[in-house]
Write an enzyme that holds these catalytic residues in place. Structure first.
Site, PDB file in Angstrom:
ATOM      1  NE  ARG A 153      -2.405  -1.850   3.277  1.00  0.00           N
ATOM      2  CZ  ARG A 153      -2.941  -2.071   4.476  1.00  0.00           C
ATOM      3  NH1 ARG A 153      -4.103  -1.515   4.791  1.00  0.00           N
ATOM      4  NH2 ARG A 153      -2.331  -2.831   5.354  1.00  0.00           N
ATOM      5  CE  LYS A 211       4.482  -1.163   6.600  1.00  0.00           C
ATOM      6  NZ  LYS A 211       3.144  -1.689   6.956  1.00  0.00           N
ATOM      7  N   GLY A 259       0.743 -14.872   8.598  1.00  0.00           N
ATOM      8  CA  GLY A 259       0.193 -14.303   9.814  1.00  0.00           C
ATOM      9  C   GLY A 259       1.254 -13.941  10.838  1.00  0.00           C
ATOM     10  CG  ASN A 271      -4.463  -6.336  19.793  1.00  0.00           C
ATOM     11  OD1 ASN A 271      -3.519  -6.175  20.562  1.00  0.00           O
ATOM     12  ND2 ASN A 271      -4.407  -7.138  18.736  1.00  0.00           N
ATOM     13  CE  LYS A 318      31.071  21.314   0.862  1.00  0.00           C
ATOM     14  NZ  LYS A 318      32.371  21.345   0.141  1.00  0.00           N
ATOM     15  CG  ASN A 359      32.001  42.768   7.637  1.00  0.00           C
ATOM     16  OD1 ASN A 359      30.994  42.784   8.320  1.00  0.00           O
ATOM     17  ND2 ASN A 359      31.999  43.115   6.355  1.00  0.00           N
ATOM     18  CB  SER A 401      30.378  44.218  -1.311  1.00  0.00           C
ATOM     19  OG  SER A 401      29.911  44.532  -0.023  1.00  0.00           O
TER      20      SER A 401
END
Length: 451
Positions: free
Chosen positions: A17, A24, A82, A172, A336, A362, A390
């Protein structure tokens, strides 16, 4: 607990499913496979041995469940007959001899140690079978726990329940503890005389009572027993996990302005007096020290943020980012595998990768460390109290010394000594009147194209 215990983790389902290319139980909740959450709860319940009953993707599931503080053994369930049949796939492990046998599911990642310990205590008190159940407002579809004078008489499936039994809201949960000395005998008596020809673990309750033994039920919160069968249920489990962890952090002294928009990983560590603004995502491996501020729309993974540091808004910290105390990584910045020294500032529109940034340095807007040559990554080192203007590009490997200044717009390809000023750009020239000449030329070219 001093009693020995073997946990049997049922994880052999085909996961049909889920409509997925993998098992799963490998699907993540809070950034790690759901079976790993289950195994962690076993460890927290003082369980040192577990048997994994596996099917699809057996090797990958065993790897996902592995950890150093619990001994795991794996057993392949080749047929699906089962739950009783699944438990007996681990017959060899059961036969080693344990005081307690605990049966759990690999797709219930919200389970905590508390109900597992309660079930084990039930065995210590002399009971032979302890079923973990839950109360629910809507019991439709669940097996009902028939309890009388504290004893569990049977587990009645809804299709077999009488009208009165269907009104029972104690259900249950599927998890169960069994007296280790009797486990193989009791499991061996489970039959398959039913419509599906399967061996149901729930039949063990009536078997043990018929033999003069005692079964009881212990209650767990309904959410902890939530299983996962499809992607919608996976999302619901994620939401429950996130809400629970957010609450734990806020109670411990973390402030969240809009907690429902903050998403945490299984190992996220956040100190007291940290403020987290809306829409923040924590991937695995993040530690935030006390007093830090994580501004809105930031994404952090594999990162360490020092005390009093500030991140964002709209910042991305990737694995290996290590921000020192009172440092700042501002808006639209990416860091990073880099050390950002105490008090250093990486304010805006900047990429810092594979780098060491000294204290109180800076980094100006638009600066990038050019760390990749197409084959290898290289290191950029910037000393303390430096100033990077910059829109500068630092082409690694390169070093900038303490107190050095890099002029705005520079491309730095050579080391800059301490306290030096580096210019890595062309000299500006002024061509008077050229703007008008060029504009007229461009307009003429545009007009010519229209003819």
């Amino acid at each position: 607990m001093k009693r020995t215990c073997l946990a049997i983790v049922l994880a052999a389902g085909e996961s049909t499913r889920m409509k997925s290319s993998m098992s799963k139980v490998l699907h993540p909740v809070a950034g790690r496979p759901m079976i790993a959450h289950v195994v962690e709860s076993l460890v927290n319940a003082s369980i040192s041995s577990a048997a994994l009953v596996l099917g699809r993707d057996a090797d990958a599931v065993a790897t996902a469940a592995a950890r150093d503080d619990i001994e795991l053994s794996a057993f392949l369930q080749k047929e699906r007959l089962g739950t009783g049949h699944a438990v007996l796939a681990a017959r060899e492990a059961i036969a080693r001899g344990y005081d307690d046998i605990l049966v759990v599911f690999g797709d219930t990642p919200l389970i905590t140690a508390a109900p597992l310990l309660a079930a084990r205590q039930g065995l210590a008190d002399g009971n032979d079978v302890v079923v973990i159940g839950f109360q629910t407002a809507d019991p439709t579809g669940y097996g009902r726990l028939l309890v009388e004078n504290g004893a569990l008489l049977a587990i009645r499936e809804q299709k077999d329940a009488t009208e009165d039994e269907q009104k029972i809201t104690y259900c249950n949960g599927g998890l169960m503890a069994i007296n280790g000395a009797k486990a193989l005998e009791l499991l061996g008596k489970i039959g398959n005389a039913n419509a599906k020809g399967e061996y149901y673990l729930t039949d063990i309750v009536e078997i043990v009572r018929a033999e003069g033994g005692r079964a009881i039920a212990v209650e767990a919160p309904e959410t902890e027993l939530t299983g996962c069968n499809n992607r919608a249920e996976l999302a619901a489990i994620e939401a429950i996990w996130q809400k629970r962890r957010r609450h734990e952090l806020m109670v411990s002294g973390v402030s969240m302005i809009a907690p429902e928009t903050v998403f945490l990983a299984f190992d996220t560590q956040i100190g007291q007096d940290v403020l987290i603004e809306p829409n923040v995502v924590f991937g695995p491996g993040v530690t935030i020290e006390s007093g830090a501020i994580i501004h809105a729309f930031s994404h952090l993974e594999g990162a360490h943020v020092g005390a009093g540091a500030t991140v964002g808004p709209y910042a991305r910290l990737r694995p290996g980012a290590n921000l020192g105390p009172d440092s700042k990584v501002g808006n639209f910045c990416e860091v990073k595998k880099a050390e950002i020294g105490a008090g250093a500032k990486v304010n805006h529109l900047t990429y810092i990768g594979d780098a060491f940034i000294g204290e109180k340095t800076n980094i100006g807007a638009g600066t990038i460390t050019c760390n990749y040559d197409g084959v290898n990554k290289h290191i950029t080192r910037i000393g303390a109290n430096a100033f990077i203007g910059s829109n500068s590009s630092l082409v690694a490997p390169v070093s900038v010394g303490d107190g050095a200044l890099v002029a705005s717009g520079s491309v730095i390809t050579q080391d800059v000594p301490a306290d030096a000023v580096a210019f890595g750009r062309a000299r500006q020239e002024i061509k008077s009147g050229w703007a008008k000449i060029l504009r007229e030329r461009y307009l003429a070219e545009k007009a010519a194209k229209k003819k």
